[in-house]
Design a protein around this motif. Structure first.
Motif, PDB file in Angstrom:
ATOM      1  N   ASN A 130       8.182  -3.942   6.784  1.00  0.00           N
ATOM      2  CA  ASN A 130       8.438  -5.441   6.617  1.00  0.00           C
ATOM      3  C   ASN A 130       7.989  -6.501   7.369  1.00  0.00           C
ATOM      4  O   ASN A 130       7.799  -5.794   8.707  1.00  0.00           O
ATOM      5  CB  ASN A 130      10.024  -5.503   6.453  1.00  0.00           C
ATOM      6  N   SER A 131       7.656  -7.613   7.277  1.00  0.00           N
ATOM      7  CA  SER A 131       7.150  -8.665   8.384  1.00  0.00           C
ATOM      8  C   SER A 131       8.144  -9.790   8.215  1.00  0.00           C
ATOM      9  O   SER A 131       8.963  -9.925   7.528  1.00  0.00           O
ATOM     10  CB  SER A 131       5.539  -9.030   7.959  1.00  0.00           C
ATOM     11  N   SER A 132       7.634 -10.760   8.952  1.00  0.00           N
ATOM     12  CA  SER A 132       8.428 -11.868   9.097  1.00  0.00           C
ATOM     13  C   SER A 132       8.261 -12.738   7.487  1.00  0.00           C
ATOM     14  O   SER A 132       8.820 -13.562   7.151  1.00  0.00           O
ATOM     15  CB  SER A 132       8.023 -12.710  10.008  1.00  0.00           C
ATOM     16  N   HIS A 133       7.211 -12.291   6.762  1.00  0.00           N
ATOM     17  CA  HIS A 133       6.793 -12.976   5.421  1.00  0.00           C
ATOM     18  C   HIS A 133       7.374 -12.363   4.381  1.00  0.00           C
ATOM     19  O   HIS A 133       7.352 -12.622   3.136  1.00  0.00           O
ATOM     20  CB  HIS A 133       5.177 -13.047   5.456  1.00  0.00           C
ATOM     21  N   GLY A 134       8.064 -11.028   4.834  1.00  0.00           N
ATOM     22  CA  GLY A 134       8.761 -10.181   3.589  1.00  0.00           C
ATOM     23  C   GLY A 134       8.151  -8.868   3.440  1.00  0.00           C
ATOM     24  O   GLY A 134       7.715  -8.534   4.477  1.00  0.00           O
ATOM     25  N   LYS A 135       8.737  -8.231   2.496  1.00  0.00           N
ATOM     26  CA  LYS A 135       8.325  -6.950   2.121  1.00  0.00           C
ATOM     27  C   LYS A 135       6.826  -6.804   2.114  1.00  0.00           C
ATOM     28  O   LYS A 135       6.030  -7.690   1.916  1.00  0.00           O
ATOM     29  CB  LYS A 135       8.802  -6.493   0.528  1.00  0.00           C
ATOM     30  N   GLN A 136       6.139  -5.576   2.366  1.00  0.00           N
ATOM     31  CA  GLN A 136       4.751  -5.253   2.244  1.00  0.00           C
ATOM     32  C   GLN A 136       4.348  -4.621   1.103  1.00  0.00           C
ATOM     33  O   GLN A 136       4.957  -3.630   0.756  1.00  0.00           O
ATOM     34  CB  GLN A 136       4.401  -4.306   3.761  1.00  0.00           C
ATOM     35  N   TYR A 137       3.175  -5.023   0.588  1.00  0.00           N
ATOM     36  CA  TYR A 137       2.716  -4.390  -0.502  1.00  0.00           C
ATOM     37  C   TYR A 137       1.380  -3.933  -0.318  1.00  0.00           C
ATOM     38  O   TYR A 137       0.424  -4.359   0.523  1.00  0.00           O
ATOM     39  CB  TYR A 137       2.802  -5.283  -1.784  1.00  0.00           C
ATOM     40  N   LEU A 138       0.972  -2.684  -1.060  1.00  0.00           N
ATOM     41  CA  LEU A 138      -0.464  -2.399  -1.250  1.00  0.00           C
ATOM     42  C   LEU A 138      -1.405  -3.393  -1.617  1.00  0.00           C
ATOM     43  O   LEU A 138      -0.930  -4.191  -2.350  1.00  0.00           O
ATOM     44  CB  LEU A 138      -0.793  -0.984  -1.824  1.00  0.00           C
ATOM     45  N   SER A 139      -2.496  -3.613  -0.857  1.00  0.00           N
ATOM     46  CA  SER A 139      -3.351  -4.976  -1.159  1.00  0.00           C
ATOM     47  C   SER A 139      -4.613  -4.579  -0.875  1.00  0.00           C
ATOM     48  O   SER A 139      -5.220  -3.675  -0.119  1.00  0.00           O
ATOM     49  CB  SER A 139      -2.877  -5.962  -0.332  1.00  0.00           C
ATOM     50  N   CYS A 186       0.380  -5.947   3.038  1.00  0.00           N
ATOM     51  CA  CYS A 186       0.429  -7.416   3.093  1.00  0.00           C
ATOM     52  C   CYS A 186       1.601  -7.788   2.368  1.00  0.00           C
ATOM     53  O   CYS A 186       1.913  -7.260   1.451  1.00  0.00           O
ATOM     54  CB  CYS A 186      -0.857  -8.217   2.406  1.00  0.00           C
ATOM     55  N   ALA A 187       2.403  -8.915   2.775  1.00  0.00           N
ATOM     56  CA  ALA A 187       3.339  -9.541   2.203  1.00  0.00           C
ATOM     57  C   ALA A 187       2.710 -10.306   0.818  1.00  0.00           C
ATOM     58  O   ALA A 187       1.554 -10.411   0.604  1.00  0.00           O
ATOM     59  CB  ALA A 187       3.958 -10.646   3.032  1.00  0.00           C
ATOM     60  N   PRO A 188       3.624 -10.583  -0.299  1.00  0.00           N
ATOM     61  CA  PRO A 188       3.283 -10.956  -1.597  1.00  0.00           C
ATOM     62  C   PRO A 188       2.007 -12.277  -1.324  1.00  0.00           C
ATOM     63  O   PRO A 188       2.635 -13.128  -0.286  1.00  0.00           O
ATOM     64  CB  PRO A 188       4.109 -11.669  -2.211  1.00  0.00           C
ATOM     65  N   ASN A 189       0.926 -12.210  -1.883  1.00  0.00           N
ATOM     66  CA  ASN A 189      -0.046 -13.322  -1.352  1.00  0.00           C
ATOM     67  C   ASN A 189      -0.879 -13.194  -2.813  1.00  0.00           C
ATOM     68  O   ASN A 189      -1.662 -12.310  -3.076  1.00  0.00           O
ATOM     69  CB  ASN A 189      -1.065 -12.875  -0.303  1.00  0.00           C
ATOM     70  N   HIS A 190      -0.991 -14.311  -3.616  1.00  0.00           N
ATOM     71  CA  HIS A 190      -1.635 -14.390  -4.872  1.00  0.00           C
ATOM     72  C   HIS A 190      -3.123 -14.473  -4.688  1.00  0.00           C
ATOM     73  O   HIS A 190      -4.067 -14.733  -5.551  1.00  0.00           O
ATOM     74  CB  HIS A 190      -1.066 -15.348  -6.007  1.00  0.00           C
ATOM     75  N   PHE A 191      -3.588 -14.746  -3.547  1.00  0.00           N
ATOM     76  CA  PHE A 191      -5.086 -14.662  -3.124  1.00  0.00           C
ATOM     77  C   PHE A 191      -5.617 -13.236  -3.074  1.00  0.00           C
ATOM     78  O   PHE A 191      -6.886 -13.190  -3.102  1.00  0.00           O
ATOM     79  CB  PHE A 191      -5.337 -15.535  -1.915  1.00  0.00           C
ATOM     80  N   LEU A 192      -4.693 -12.284  -3.223  1.00  0.00           N
ATOM     81  CA  LEU A 192      -5.308 -10.853  -2.938  1.00  0.00           C
ATOM     82  C   LEU A 192      -4.873  -9.982  -4.173  1.00  0.00           C
ATOM     83  O   LEU A 192      -3.881 -10.509  -5.170  1.00  0.00           O
ATOM     84  CB  LEU A 192      -4.446 -10.095  -1.814  1.00  0.00           C
ATOM     85  N   LYS A 193      -5.471  -8.926  -4.434  1.00  0.00           N
ATOM     86  CA  LYS A 193      -5.186  -8.287  -5.362  1.00  0.00           C
ATOM     87  C   LYS A 193      -4.039  -7.296  -5.015  1.00  0.00           C
ATOM     88  O   LYS A 193      -4.065  -6.381  -4.131  1.00  0.00           O
ATOM     89  CB  LYS A 193      -6.249  -7.380  -5.926  1.00  0.00           C
ATOM     90  N   GLN A 194      -2.798  -7.536  -5.527  1.00  0.00           N
ATOM     91  CA  GLN A 194      -1.667  -6.712  -5.268  1.00  0.00           C
ATOM     92  C   GLN A 194      -1.005  -5.922  -6.382  1.00  0.00           C
ATOM     93  O   GLN A 194       0.031  -5.435  -6.299  1.00  0.00           O
ATOM     94  CB  GLN A 194      -0.722  -7.453  -4.560  1.00  0.00           C
ATOM     95  N   THR A 195      -1.488  -6.235  -7.636  1.00  0.00           N
ATOM     96  CA  THR A 195      -1.191  -5.597  -8.708  1.00  0.00           C
ATOM     97  C   THR A 195      -2.172  -4.684  -9.362  1.00  0.00           C
ATOM     98  O   THR A 195      -3.550  -4.675  -9.283  1.00  0.00           O
ATOM     99  CB  THR A 195      -0.697  -6.519  -9.815  1.00  0.00           C
TER     100      THR A 195
END
Length: 140
Positions: free
Chosen positions: A72-81, A93-102
């Protein structure tokens, strides 16, 4: 989006003017299509048809997010990115729609068998335990 909803939406785009755009559904599973247009096609209408068909195509593929449990980070849960695709750098990385996370199931299988991660037992466990299915309205 169901097939009947696609047809209904395509009919809404269509009006009584002569047709200069043709859509061929190549297959429904996996969802594939072809669009052909002549030089008299309305570009705005062509763009709407293409956008609708791409939306239909994406809605048939289940997508997954991989949560890195315990991170976890100060920005929230961490996801494979990754930046663009799975063949480049992979990171958390925390959720970020500029990255491929799905990812599709096929992409996750490719990652599971990737030589970069093959010897890392944690990575295989991560792909088994951290997977969250993404709803269509959440997909990037």
């Amino acid at each position: 989006m169901r097939f009947d909803e696609l047809i209904e939406s395509l009919e809404e785009i269509n009006d009584e003017t002569p047709h200069h755009i043709w859509v061929t559904i190549v297959s429904q599973e996996p969802r594939q299509f072809e669009i052909t247009a002549d030089d008299k096609a309305n570009l705005d209408k062509l763009q709407k048809v293409q956008k609708l068909l791409c939306q239909w195509q994406r809605s048939g593929v289940k997508r997954y997010r991989v949560r890195l449990l315990g991170l976890n980070s100060s920005h929230g849960k961490q996801y494979l990115s990754c930046e663009r695709d799975i063949h480049g750098k992979i990171f958390a990385c925390a959720p970020n729609h500029f990255l491929k996370q799905t990812f599709t199931w096929d992409e996750l299988d490719q990652l599971r068998n990737d030589t970069r991660f093959k010897g890392i037992a944690y990575f295989d466990q991560l792909l088994r335990t951290g997977i969250e299915e993404v709803k269509d309205d959440e997909a990037d």
